[in-house]
Every structure is written in structure tokens, then in C-alpha cells.
Scaffold this active site. Structure first.
Site, PDB file in Angstrom:
ATOM      1  N   LYS A  39       0.832  -1.206   0.000  1.00 37.80           N
ATOM      2  CA  LYS A  39       0.000   0.000   0.000  1.00 37.80           C
ATOM      3  C   LYS A  39       0.866   1.256   0.000  1.00 37.80           C
ATOM      4  O   LYS A  39       0.559   2.230  -0.698  1.00 37.80           O
ATOM      5  CB  LYS A  39      -0.929  -0.019   1.213  1.00 37.80           C
ATOM      6  CG  LYS A  39      -2.012  -1.085   1.128  1.00 37.80           C
ATOM      7  CD  LYS A  39      -2.734  -1.301   2.447  1.00 37.80           C
ATOM      8  CE  LYS A  39      -3.747  -2.433   2.333  1.00 37.80           C
ATOM      9  NZ  LYS A  39      -4.402  -2.751   3.620  1.00 37.80           N
ATOM     10  N   GLN A  78      -4.499  -1.372   9.837  1.00 38.56           N
ATOM     11  CA  GLN A  78      -4.379  -2.699   9.244  1.00 38.56           C
ATOM     12  C   GLN A  78      -4.949  -3.766  10.179  1.00 38.56           C
ATOM     13  O   GLN A  78      -4.591  -3.831  11.353  1.00 38.56           O
ATOM     14  CB  GLN A  78      -2.909  -3.009   8.933  1.00 38.56           C
ATOM     15  CG  GLN A  78      -2.685  -4.330   8.239  1.00 38.56           C
ATOM     16  CD  GLN A  78      -3.262  -4.366   6.837  1.00 38.56           C
ATOM     17  OE1 GLN A  78      -3.138  -3.411   6.071  1.00 38.56           O
ATOM     18  NE2 GLN A  78      -3.894  -5.476   6.490  1.00 38.56           N
ATOM     19  N   ASP A 136     -10.733   2.769   4.338  1.00 40.92           N
ATOM     20  CA  ASP A 136     -11.094   1.352   4.226  1.00 40.92           C
ATOM     21  C   ASP A 136     -12.594   1.177   4.037  1.00 40.92           C
ATOM     22  O   ASP A 136     -13.048   0.105   3.603  1.00 40.92           O
ATOM     23  CB  ASP A 136     -10.651   0.593   5.482  1.00 40.92           C
ATOM     24  CG  ASP A 136      -9.326  -0.132   5.290  1.00 40.92           C
ATOM     25  OD1 ASP A 136      -8.975  -0.433   4.130  1.00 40.92           O
ATOM     26  OD2 ASP A 136      -8.642  -0.405   6.291  1.00 40.92           O
TER      27      ASP A 136
END
Length: 285
Positions: free
Chosen positions: A49, A93, A116
Site C-alpha cells: 500500500k 491494518q 477502508d
């Protein structure tokens, strides 16, 4: 008949180019990622990412915390990033270590910075048909379907999997494009009866080859979200032999995976546009 390959790797490269152009137009964008612990897979995902974000011109802040980090400490960090005007997007994460309540951390992220798309507010907006920030995997699948001209209005769409990250948001996005949507899961009776009706079949279970070739309707579009690591390599939820029946099919690897990261970058741009009130991009465009 052999299915046309839906090339997620090539499309992701196109999306990243689009993102880079938008970043150049908007100016400085900031993405902060938080990784707690030493999970090897999480390190790989975060590194990927960051490489993609940096290549697109996004300033990526890489925050890594030890495995024994307390929930309170993590929530304080999230609050600081929420208040930091230089940060447009925040990504925590998952999974988190056992001492931390994941749902509490997800809910603590400012919905406007939730790239997200996991926050209850963003999930609720998607449910209501007014999506803002949507999880990257289903958003990427929609971009793939559009790129290859797959008709959705009136189509029978079957989503196998009901996770809050992929299955449920995927179903809502398809429903909002006027597909007739069926959600299947581990308790579904006679799964093949449903999958054989699917014009569009999205497999997002995380179980190796749970969809056999005989379970795919001839001429269907098959999106394989699954990524299952075996001694023989990486395989999806769908038997590759299904390509002999499908009209379109994603490969594993090189299908949905690259699109997930690309759409995370697009979400970062969308969040920045919304915060700056300039040409807000939504999940529909």
C-alpha cells in the site's frame, strides 16, 4: 469457449495513473497507516500500500506499533490523526492483536478519513444507497465489471460470502446497479442451485476451490475474490477450469487483488476531495 480474462493488474495500473493525475490536480494528500504487531502478511500488505501510494504522489505516513500496544494507546493515536489536518485518510491494518477491540478502533476513525470504508457510518450510507467511502475490494470489482462492459441491470448476481468487508458491501453495490442479488454463505443449502442461476458470480469465501466448474452457468461472469495459499501456489475460491464455461473470469493472482490497493488510493483522493469540498467522487464514478 474460454473465458475472457479480466485483467485486474492492468486495470489497477490504469486506476493508479488516474489517481496520480488527481493528486497532481488537488495538491498534497496525506495517508496514515497503522500496523500493530508483527503479522507477516500484514507487513506485506502495508508495504504494498505504501509503495502504491508513494508512486501516486500521496504522502504516506507509516506508523508501526509493538504487538503489546494497548487499546487505549491505539485509540489516542487514532484521535490524533483524526485531528491532524495534513491527514486525509487513515487505515488501521487488520487483524489487530487480541487485547484490542477491532470494532472499537474502526468506530474511532473519523468517517471522513475512513479510506477502508469500514466505519458504521460509511456502512450505513452504503446501505441507504448514498455511498461515500466503500471498501476497496467490492469497489474494485464494480470498476472491473464496468471496464469490461458487463451488464448489471436486471442480471442475476450471486455473491458467495457475507463478510462486512466484501460480501455485504458487494451485494449492496450490485443491488444499487439494479441487479437481482442473492447472498450465499456457509449455511446455504444446495449452493450449486444458486450459482448456476448467476449471470454474475462473485466468490468471496476464502475457501480453496469451493466453486467447481460445474457450478458455473455457461456464459457467466465470474469474479474470484479468494486468495488461498497452498504448497503449490496461490489459488482462488473458484476452480480455474470454470474458465471453460464462463464468458469472463478474473485470474488468481492478478485479478481482484491489485484492484483493492488501487481503490484504496482512489478512496484517499475521494476523502481529500470531500474534505476540501472539490468535486466529490462517489462509489458510482
Amino acid at each position: 469457449m474460454t473465458a475472457t480474462v479480466i485483467d485486474g493488474k492492468a486495470l489497477a495500473a490504469k486506476v493508479r495513473e488516474e489517481v496520480a493525475a488527481q493528486v497532481a490536480e488537488i495538491g498534497r494528500l496525506g495517508l496514515a497507516t497503522i500496523l500493530v504487531g508483527d503479522d507477516p502478511a500484514s507487513h506485506v500488505y502495508i508495504n504494498g500500500k505504501h509503495r502504491a501510494a508513494t508512486a501516486a504522489g500521496i504522502e504516506a505516513r507509516d506508523i508501526r506499533l509493538p504487538e503489546d500496544t494497548g487499546e487505549g494507546e491505539l485509540l489516542e493515536l487514532v484521535a490524533e490523526l483524526n485531528a491532524d489536518d495534513s491527514v486525509d485518510g487513515i487505515l488501521v491494518q487488520l487483524p489487530l492483536p487480541g487485547q484490542i477491540d477491532e470494532s472499537a478502533v474502526i468506530a474511532a476513525v473519523d468517517p471522513a478519513k475512513d479510506v477502508d470504508g469500514f466505519h458504521p457510518v460509511n456502512a450505513g450510507l452504503l446501505y441507504l444507497g448514498t455511498p461515500r467511502l466503500v471498501p476497496g475490494t467490492p469497489l474494485g470489482v464494480m470498476r472491473m465489471l464496468d471496464e469490461y462492459g458487463i451488464p448489471l441491470q436486471g442480471a442475476n448476481a450471486v455473491v458467495v460470502g457475507r463478510s462486512a468487508i466484501v460480501g455485504k458491501p458487494m451485494a449492496h453495490l450490485l443491488l444499487q446497479r439494479h441487479a437481482t442479488v442473492t447472498i450465499c454463505h456457509s449455511r446455504t443449502r444446495d449452493l450449486a442451485r444458486h450459482t448456476l442461476e448467476a449471470d454474475v458470480l462473485v466468490a468471496a469465501v476464502g475457501r480453496l476451490l469451493v466453486i467447481t466448474a460445474e457450478m458455473v452457468k455457461p456464459g457467466a461472469t465470474v469474479i474470484d475474490v479468494g486468495m488461498n495459499r497452498t504448497d503449490d501456489g496461490l489459488f482462488g475460491d473458484v476452480d480455474p477450469a470454470a474458465a471453460e464455461r464462463a464468458a469472463y473470469m478474473t485470474p488468481v493472482p492478478g485479478g481482484v487483488g491489485p484492484m483493492t490497493i488501487a481503490m484504496l488510493l482512489q478512496n484517499t483522493v475521494s476523502a481529500a476531495r470531500a474534505r476540501r469540498k472539490i468535486g466529490v467522487a462517489t462509489a458510482e464514478n
